[in-house]
Scaffold this motif. Sequence first.
Motif, PDB file in Angstrom:
ATOM      1  N   LYS A   7      50.964  24.047  -1.119  1.00 60.61           N
ATOM      2  CA  LYS A   7      51.748  24.222  -2.341  1.00 60.61           C
ATOM      3  C   LYS A   7      50.867  24.381  -3.580  1.00 60.61           C
ATOM      4  O   LYS A   7      51.262  25.006  -4.547  1.00 60.61           O
ATOM      5  N   GLY A   8      49.685  23.772  -3.549  1.00 61.41           N
ATOM      6  CA  GLY A   8      48.826  23.819  -4.736  1.00 61.41           C
ATOM      7  C   GLY A   8      47.818  24.955  -4.737  1.00 61.41           C
ATOM      8  O   GLY A   8      47.009  25.064  -5.651  1.00 61.41           O
ATOM      9  N   THR A   9      47.842  25.817  -3.731  1.00 60.16           N
ATOM     10  CA  THR A   9      46.861  26.903  -3.659  1.00 60.16           C
ATOM     11  C   THR A   9      47.290  28.040  -4.581  1.00 60.16           C
ATOM     12  O   THR A   9      48.117  28.859  -4.217  1.00 60.16           O
ATOM     13  N   SER A  10      46.729  28.097  -5.772  1.00 54.17           N
ATOM     14  CA  SER A  10      47.140  29.149  -6.702  1.00 54.17           C
ATOM     15  C   SER A  10      46.292  30.397  -6.520  1.00 54.17           C
ATOM     16  O   SER A  10      46.702  31.483  -6.900  1.00 54.17           O
ATOM     17  N   GLY A  11      45.119  30.237  -5.953  1.00 53.80           N
ATOM     18  CA  GLY A  11      44.276  31.408  -5.761  1.00 53.80           C
ATOM     19  C   GLY A  11      43.183  31.142  -4.754  1.00 53.80           C
ATOM     20  O   GLY A  11      42.838  29.996  -4.482  1.00 53.80           O
ATOM     21  N   ILE A  12      42.686  32.213  -4.194  1.00 54.38           N
ATOM     22  CA  ILE A  12      41.489  32.112  -3.366  1.00 54.38           C
ATOM     23  C   ILE A  12      40.490  33.075  -3.992  1.00 54.38           C
ATOM     24  O   ILE A  12      40.752  34.270  -4.126  1.00 54.38           O
ATOM     25  N   LEU A  13      39.378  32.529  -4.418  1.00 55.96           N
ATOM     26  CA  LEU A  13      38.397  33.310  -5.163  1.00 55.96           C
ATOM     27  C   LEU A  13      37.135  33.436  -4.325  1.00 55.96           C
ATOM     28  O   LEU A  13      36.608  32.440  -3.837  1.00 55.96           O
ATOM     29  N   LEU A  14      36.713  34.671  -4.131  1.00 55.46           N
ATOM     30  CA  LEU A  14      35.504  34.907  -3.341  1.00 55.46           C
ATOM     31  C   LEU A  14      34.411  35.351  -4.302  1.00 55.46           C
ATOM     32  O   LEU A  14      34.558  36.359  -4.990  1.00 55.46           O
ATOM     33  N   MET A  15      33.349  34.592  -4.367  1.00 53.26           N
ATOM     34  CA  MET A  15      32.303  34.922  -5.340  1.00 53.26           C
ATOM     35  C   MET A  15      30.977  35.158  -4.639  1.00 53.26           C
ATOM     36  O   MET A  15      30.683  34.562  -3.617  1.00 53.26           O
ATOM     37  N   THR A  16      30.183  36.017  -5.248  1.00 58.19           N
ATOM     38  CA  THR A  16      28.820  36.208  -4.758  1.00 58.19           C
ATOM     39  C   THR A  16      27.886  35.377  -5.602  1.00 58.19           C
ATOM     40  O   THR A  16      28.277  34.821  -6.629  1.00 58.19           O
ATOM     41  N   ASP A  17      26.655  35.329  -5.170  1.00 62.19           N
ATOM     42  CA  ASP A  17      25.712  34.420  -5.802  1.00 62.19           C
ATOM     43  C   ASP A  17      25.533  34.686  -7.291  1.00 62.19           C
ATOM     44  O   ASP A  17      25.412  33.771  -8.089  1.00 62.19           O
ATOM     45  N   ASN A  18      25.526  35.961  -7.680  1.00 60.70           N
ATOM     46  CA  ASN A  18      25.232  36.222  -9.099  1.00 60.70           C
ATOM     47  C   ASN A  18      26.424  35.990 -10.026  1.00 60.70           C
ATOM     48  O   ASN A  18      26.259  35.942 -11.237  1.00 60.70           O
ATOM     49  N   GLU A  19      27.623  35.834  -9.450  1.00 58.89           N
ATOM     50  CA  GLU A  19      28.761  35.453 -10.290  1.00 58.89           C
ATOM     51  C   GLU A  19      28.793  33.949 -10.508  1.00 58.89           C
ATOM     52  O   GLU A  19      29.267  33.461 -11.519  1.00 58.89           O
ATOM     53  N   ALA A  20      28.323  33.227  -9.493  1.00 59.68           N
ATOM     54  CA  ALA A  20      28.497  31.780  -9.503  1.00 59.68           C
ATOM     55  C   ALA A  20      27.533  31.113 -10.463  1.00 59.68           C
ATOM     56  O   ALA A  20      26.563  31.706 -10.918  1.00 59.68           O
ATOM     57  N   GLN A  21      27.838  29.881 -10.752  1.00 62.42           N
ATOM     58  CA  GLN A  21      27.075  29.044 -11.666  1.00 62.42           C
ATOM     59  C   GLN A  21      25.625  28.918 -11.206  1.00 62.42           C
ATOM     60  O   GLN A  21      25.369  28.525 -10.079  1.00 62.42           O
ATOM     61  N   PRO A  22      24.641  29.225 -12.069  1.00 60.74           N
ATOM     62  CA  PRO A  22      23.255  28.985 -11.676  1.00 60.74           C
ATOM     63  C   PRO A  22      23.001  27.485 -11.603  1.00 60.74           C
ATOM     64  O   PRO A  22      23.587  26.724 -12.358  1.00 60.74           O
ATOM     65  N   ARG A  23      22.168  27.079 -10.683  1.00 63.09           N
ATOM     66  CA  ARG A  23      22.047  25.641 -10.464  1.00 63.09           C
ATOM     67  C   ARG A  23      20.641  25.111 -10.701  1.00 63.09           C
ATOM     68  O   ARG A  23      20.286  24.065 -10.208  1.00 63.09           O
ATOM     69  N   LYS A  24      19.813  25.861 -11.426  1.00 61.64           N
ATOM     70  CA  LYS A  24      18.481  25.340 -11.717  1.00 61.64           C
ATOM     71  C   LYS A  24      18.600  24.396 -12.908  1.00 61.64           C
ATOM     72  O   LYS A  24      18.848  24.829 -14.033  1.00 61.64           O
ATOM     73  N   VAL A  25      18.478  23.120 -12.632  1.00 62.86           N
ATOM     74  CA  VAL A  25      18.755  22.121 -13.655  1.00 62.86           C
ATOM     75  C   VAL A  25      17.513  21.872 -14.506  1.00 62.86           C
ATOM     76  O   VAL A  25      16.417  21.728 -13.984  1.00 62.86           O
ATOM     77  N   GLY A  26      17.712  21.839 -15.807  1.00 60.91           N
ATOM     78  CA  GLY A  26      16.610  21.550 -16.721  1.00 60.91           C
ATOM     79  C   GLY A  26      16.846  20.240 -17.451  1.00 60.91           C
ATOM     80  O   GLY A  26      17.763  19.497 -17.135  1.00 60.91           O
ATOM     81  N   ASN A  27      15.994  19.987 -18.443  1.00 64.10           N
ATOM     82  CA  ASN A  27      16.163  18.788 -19.258  1.00 64.10           C
ATOM     83  C   ASN A  27      17.310  18.975 -20.238  1.00 64.10           C
ATOM     84  O   ASN A  27      17.524  20.072 -20.726  1.00 64.10           O
ATOM     85  N   CYS A  28      17.995  17.876 -20.550  1.00 63.08           N
ATOM     86  CA  CYS A  28      19.011  17.925 -21.608  1.00 63.08           C
ATOM     87  C   CYS A  28      18.305  18.190 -22.926  1.00 63.08           C
ATOM     88  O   CYS A  28      17.342  17.522 -23.276  1.00 63.08           O
TER      89      CYS A  28
END
Lengths: 290, 449, 328
Positions: B352-373
């Motif tokens: 009931k709560g599935t409003s969408g299924i989103l298929l993303m490739t790597d360059n769309e998705a959030q980059p995950r290289k974490v830096g200093n605040c």
Amino acid sequence: MNDILLYSLIVLGVLGGILAVILYIVAQKFKVEENPLIDEVESNLSGANCGGCGFAGCRAFAEACVKSAADKNSLAGLNCTSSDMTKVAAILGLTVTAEEPKIAVVRCNGTCENAPKKTHYEGADICAFAHTLFAGGSGCPNACLGLGDCVKKCAFDAIHVDPELGIAVVDEDKCVGCGTCTKACPRGIIEIRPKGKNNRRIYVNCVNIEKGAITTKNCKVGCIGCQKCLKECPFEAIEMRGTLAYINPDKCKQCRKCVDVCPRGSIMAVNFPPRKPKEVKEEVNNESKQ
Amino acid sequence: MNPKKTFPKGGVHPEENKLSSDKPIITIPIPKQVIIPLGQCLGAPAEAIVKKGDEVKVGQLIGTAKGFISANVHSSVSGKVSKVDEVMDHTGYRKPAVFIDVEGDEWLEGIDSSDNLVREITLSREEIIERVKSHGIVGMGGATFPTSVKLSIPKDKKAEFVIINAAECEPYLTCDNRLLLEKPYEFLIGVKILMKAVDAPKAMIGIETNKIDAAELLDKIIKGDEYYHGIEVQPLQTKYPQGGEKQLIKACTGREVPSGKLPIETGCVVVNVASTYAIYEAVQKNKPLISRVVTVTGKSVKNPSNFLVRIGTSSTVLIEAVGGLPENTTNIINGGPMMGKSVSVNDFPVIKGTSGILLMTDNEAQPRKVGNCLRCGKCIHVCPMGLEPFLLCRLSKNNMFEETEAERIMDCIECGSCEFTCPANIPLLDYIRYGKSKTGQLIRSRNQK
Amino acid sequence: MNNYTISGSPHVHGGESTKKIMYSVIIALMPAFLFSIYYFGFDAVRVTLISVAACVMVEWLIQKFLIKGQCTISDGSAIITGILLAFNLPSNIPAWMIIIGSIVAIGIGKMSFGGLGNNPFNPALVGRVFMLISFPKAMTTWPTPQPLFSNALTDAVTGPTLLGHIKEGLAQGISAQDLIIYENIKDFIYSGSLGEIGSIAIIIGGLFLIIRKVIDWQTPVTIIATVGIVATACWLIDPVQFVHPMVHIFGGGLMLGAFFMATDMATSPMTMKGKIIFSLGIGALTIIIRLWGAYPEGMSFAILIMNAFVPLINKVCKPTRFGNTVKQ
């Protein structure tokens, strides 16, 4: 010039004297009477403030010991796994039998090789959070996530996540069995078990309670609940918890029969000398994993 | 129409990427087998009342709600129950579910499965709420909170507004937009039903102006028919998280929900578009919640579309329908990109709560290289709740949960604006969620004492 | 075997990154740099290059051998520190002094606190103030500007800065009006540190940063307004003792400080309320030091002093929480 020097010396000297007197008076007036035994007991504790005893730090534990000795003349219920309790008891004029040394055991062998990762996690390095997001890289919902919540909590630097294995590994020499890591693990993988005679112990290296068929898909060494070990054990030391075998350390006589019959290699025998030449390789392997 | 409004504090502007906004809703043929999870709402999962071998019809009750916050589950197909077992949901954990092998499409008696519009609202207030409850209607925006609980207004409170959340501020998702365009009359009758159910004289449809065609259509219908008196279309500036309950109330009425309180404190009841449509079907046609519109989209997807799907249909069927899984897909997301959940399995049932299924490739998705605040303060600037995400993150990291409580971590709506905007890619929301759950435990254990 | 990425929401990102912010700042500093080259000739290039190279080198060495952490020099923050330090130096300063200043700026001002984002004080200013105190002579002796494509105007080897000139003149009892009019007409050119002379170029860079949303407009405006208002008030009261406010606004390092150093993310408050208090403090301290202090220029001290208040300001100035306006 000399006057100034003299003058400042006098002022500072007098000031120092007055302040010293005030300090002394204040110290006397607000002195807290404390049992010197507490200090003595505390000096014999490890001082790691790990909280394994259930008290807020070593000082609180020392206070509790002294109080218990005075009130009940015993140290029942008080134990510090990281210190010598016989010494503490001696200070308080009591005798206790030294408790069997304990050690934390990570009951998961879902290494990168045994349980290949199907997904990879990116985000905050918190097991408790990753646990809410997904079942785990291998698909096993009871596997070690390898993000090190236990590592962060350990006050003795005794548990680490092996970067090659991808699971937490206990350092036998450093672990005191305080149990902090068992509380930190969101999946209840870590258990505190007796260190065993000659440091030898046998345990089921798995906490997975899923059905056998599913377990097989996710992990090469997961317990599938076939109960072969249960039938083999001559001492009735093995019990079934759902589809998971559990070896009761109090009943186990370390005969290693279960290890041989386990079709999955889920039962781990640590620090045993090699028996058959065929098994040498595996034993060494197991030891290095521990 | 009223002038454009928005919430004043914080917010971000993610790329909209509404790739499927002009794709009509396509009905997916009924699959051979459906797997209907019993836990489809926030709160306790339902209890199965069918067993292996039972014949079920479309709309038949197969799981009853257990507890106050729980919802009934109905069969979405007709056929034979092949087993009641566990199925992997999108997280990879196994949850109880009913497996049904489809045979034909036989509806339960009393359900009007035709497309005829029923305008007359014959049920009373209590009957409507009872119907919403028995027909298993939950918040279909993703939170899946049982709607009947929302509609049961405490005796000392009075509802003034029904606010329809048509903001659809999540990028990519277009299912609500399409529903508004294709079923405007049904939707508006649903709004009327809601107004009757909570006894509110006014209703506002909060709709972002990137869906201006839907807003204009609704406005035209409302102005042209006295029947819809009291309903108002409220255009909203396109800004995320406009569809957050508290933000929407603030934008539409200017009222602020006090910290730790429910929206009814401000006299508002907020309901999602899809839920409103489901309420229309339940009340006017006696049809339980057995299907929903799902957007399947992604930049690399061949043919992003909106589908009308029976609950329990496998996600694979939907992905096949848009042209298959693109080869370089790295992230599958259940929901939208801002608040959706990562999928770790190949195949999961639509709930009931599935409003969408989103298929993303790597360059769309959030980059995950974490830096200093950097202490740049951007997270504070965009937080719609006026919190300090960097501080909450740091306190949570150090397990200082009394401090996080004082810093109002429980107010966080988990919209993700902070992480979206963080130049150092710090997983702020991960830490805040962890802190929130721990702080919640702390508060609960204190309350028990 | 699908190998999907599992992560908590959100799954998309706004595209802002530390690197982009840092390189925007570097681009914004370019107009002022070009102007300083025009004004001081290739000495400006020499000072800037040495300073940047030394800063980057020190950061790399510390990360490689002391912290043994990941190398982050490519984020550009050390380059900014280098440029800003150079902008605070006279163009004829010896290379070894620049290197010492860079070591202090990066080593003590930044890396000893844990690197980017953890430093309480602006590293470039830490380096600058250290040099000002250690090498007072070299740091306050400015060369006569040698603009490119023009004949040298004077034969003098050293020239005063505008503010230094006024401070000295006032101390000698010359009225402020005379100082300004006389000198301005005679020869327009004053000396100063690299970033002190091209106020317009700095404003252009600052506007670029404001449009790019790297910095907010409130901080520089508040600082300049505070300085301007106090200076105007004093000038109106006594034009003999106090110079025209425009001198204070466009002279000295006010523009550089207001646009590039007070807006440094790590060392300024997080909330807008805090930023206003912070910039009010900087403005007030600057003008107080300039008018009544021993130094002709007060910007760097003012910023450093207010940097120290930032944790306190952050603690007091919380953002307005949603749902707080309703009394509970």
